[in-house]
Design an enzyme around this catalytic site. Structure first.
Site, PDB file in Angstrom:
ATOM      1  N   ASP A  13      49.296 -30.242  11.735  1.00 40.29           N
ATOM      2  CA  ASP A  13      49.807 -30.883  10.513  1.00 40.29           C
ATOM      3  C   ASP A  13      50.652 -32.096  10.916  1.00 40.29           C
ATOM      4  O   ASP A  13      51.588 -31.976  11.689  1.00 40.29           O
ATOM      5  CB  ASP A  13      50.660 -29.876   9.733  1.00 40.29           C
ATOM      6  CG  ASP A  13      51.046 -30.383   8.355  1.00 40.29           C
ATOM      7  OD1 ASP A  13      50.795 -29.677   7.373  1.00 40.29           O
ATOM      8  OD2 ASP A  13      51.617 -31.490   8.267  1.00 40.29           O
ATOM      9  N   ASP A 107      45.975 -34.750   6.243  1.00 40.65           N
ATOM     10  CA  ASP A 107      46.842 -34.673   7.440  1.00 40.65           C
ATOM     11  C   ASP A 107      46.878 -33.298   8.090  1.00 40.65           C
ATOM     12  O   ASP A 107      47.723 -33.043   8.938  1.00 40.65           O
ATOM     13  CB  ASP A 107      48.267 -35.131   7.089  1.00 40.65           C
ATOM     14  CG  ASP A 107      49.166 -34.022   6.581  1.00 40.65           C
ATOM     15  OD1 ASP A 107      48.679 -33.157   5.828  1.00 40.65           O
ATOM     16  OD2 ASP A 107      50.340 -34.018   6.961  1.00 40.65           O
ATOM     17  N   GLU A 108      45.961 -32.425   7.727  1.00 39.99           N
ATOM     18  CA  GLU A 108      46.107 -31.033   8.133  1.00 39.99           C
ATOM     19  C   GLU A 108      44.745 -30.381   8.352  1.00 39.99           C
ATOM     20  O   GLU A 108      43.835 -30.577   7.561  1.00 39.99           O
ATOM     21  CB  GLU A 108      46.810 -30.367   6.943  1.00 39.99           C
ATOM     22  CG  GLU A 108      47.372 -29.047   7.133  1.00 39.99           C
ATOM     23  CD  GLU A 108      47.885 -28.514   5.787  1.00 39.99           C
ATOM     24  OE1 GLU A 108      47.991 -27.299   5.704  1.00 39.99           O
ATOM     25  OE2 GLU A 108      48.141 -29.300   4.845  1.00 39.99           O
TER      26      GLU A 108
END
Ligand code: DCP
Ligand code: MG
Length: 368
Positions: A13, A107-108
């Site tokens: 993350d 983002d993860e």
């Protein structure tokens, strides 16, 4: 004796994703409290830099409230094309290690590295290499969690943010979960945490005292998930083609509601949360469904479909209101209300997050 075979899962993350990108690209913003998101004090904060978080500023907070907490806060408009580009860069790095990648947002992602392209047996080594490579190619930091299942890997990645790596080994899982406050369990929102608290459940150890049946009675279907998770059992595979079919937000009320005015009032934060989730997933639906559960547990769903994907907050709100209005005489009292989007499609041009959002709607709404 044969050793148990565990999967090796990494959850990555990015740290303060949008804000870190803005600070990277605008050196004058480095070290300063910034909030990203359209609308400034009239909008909503998409994310805040770590400097701003020290003042209590966080995602989904109204810009107005954020400025109150941190008067020197700098608002920065979002640049989704850049965020998407960085997302592709980190994705390419993950692909050097494994094809078993499940992205959760820009983002993860989860990575299953049980067997991997580098033939590296230690997942922690892979996590360290990925963190370094992400930094080298983007000048941004990320955090990683390493464990044998998705649930623990995801919790782990959050523990030492920013730029942190946390490993939870199989033999540590049970003790770790026993000590963990239930509100930190991913999937337990504020309302559930509050309900657990009222039942005397504060930690994993407390949660473990309840039988499967008791958990099902109190929490319905997710009760079984809690039962397993608190014992460190999570066999969900890393799902590479996670194509969402629908996206929903719903909420159950402590007291039954009956009048149109009453329901409209509770619907508003649900509409806002729903729009926030659609925006974050960059996935909007042609069909919007209003879900109602009556006080005697009858489920009612009413849908409206458009020719196009509905990406506008005001339009989502007016569809929800119209569906409610048309059906207000079909029930006496309701205990649950929800909105679902289906016939989804990723949008190439994102709407401005929070342009029209004015409230801090927190995280107290249960999500699917
Ligand atoms: N985001 C958003 N609205 C929210 C939450 C997040 O628009 N309510 C966007 C902005 C974030 C990005 O998604 O930068 C990633 O979300 P995260 O929850 O991972 O938050 P951050 O990466 O910003 O911070 P952290 O370091 O806590 O992961
Ligand atoms: Mg992040």
């Amino acid at each position: 004796m044969t050793a148990a075979i565990y999967r090796k899962i990494i959850h990555i993350d990015m740290d303060a994703f949008y804000a870190s990108i803005e600070q990277r690209d605008h050196p004058e913003l480095r070290g300063k409290p910034i909030a990203v998101g359209g609308g400034g004090t009239r909008g909503v904060v998409a994310t805040a830099s770590y400097e701003a978080r020290q003042f209590g500023v966080h995602s989904a907070m109204s810009g107005f409230r954020a400025k109150q907490l941190c008067p020197q806060l700098i608002f920065v408009p979002s640049r989704f094309d850049v965020y998407r580009q960085v997302s592709q860069q980190i994705r390419a790095i993950f692909e050097e290690y494994t094809d078993l990648i499940e992205p959760l947002s820009l983002d993860e992602a989860y990575l299953d590295v049980t067997s991997n392209k580098k033939e590296e047996p230690i997942a922690t080594t892979i996590a360290q290499q990925i963190m370094q490579q992400v930094y080298d190619s983007t000048q941004l930091t990320c955090s990683a969690g390493v464990s044998y299942c998705k649930f623990l890997a995801k919790i782990a990645s959050d523990l030492k943010k920013p730029n942190g790596l946390t490993v939870i080994k199989p033999h540590q899982a049970v003790a770790f979960l026993e000590d963990l406050p239930v509100k930190k369990f991913h999937g337990v929102g504020k309302v559930t945490a509050e309900k657990m608290r009222s039942l005397g459940i504060q930690t994993g150890a407390d949660l473990k005292q309840l039988t499967k049946l008791e958990l099902a009675q109190h929490f319905g279907k997710v009760g079984r998930f809690y039962f397993n998770i608190v014992r460190g059992i999570d066999n969900r595979p890393v799902n590479t083609n996670r194509i969402r079919k629908s996206l929903a937000v719903e909420r159950t009320f402590k007291k039954d509601l009956s009048t149109f005015e009453e329901i409209i009032e509770v619907l508003e934060p649900i509409v806002l949360k729903f729009f926030e989730r659609l925006t974050k997933a960059n996935n909007f639906g042609r069909t919007i469904t209003l879900k109602l559960k009556t006080s005697d547990f009858q489920l009612m769903t009413r849908s409206a479909s458009k020719e196009y994907h509905v990406t506008n907050l005001d339009e989502i709100r007016s569809i929800a209101h119209a569906l409610l209005k048309d059906n207000i005489n079909s029930f006496e009292k309701i205990r649950l209300i929800g909105l679902t989007a289906s016939n989804l499609q990723q949008q190439t041009i994102l709407p401005q997050v929070g342009e029209q959002l004015r409230f801090d709607f927190g995280e107290e709404y249960s999500e699917d």
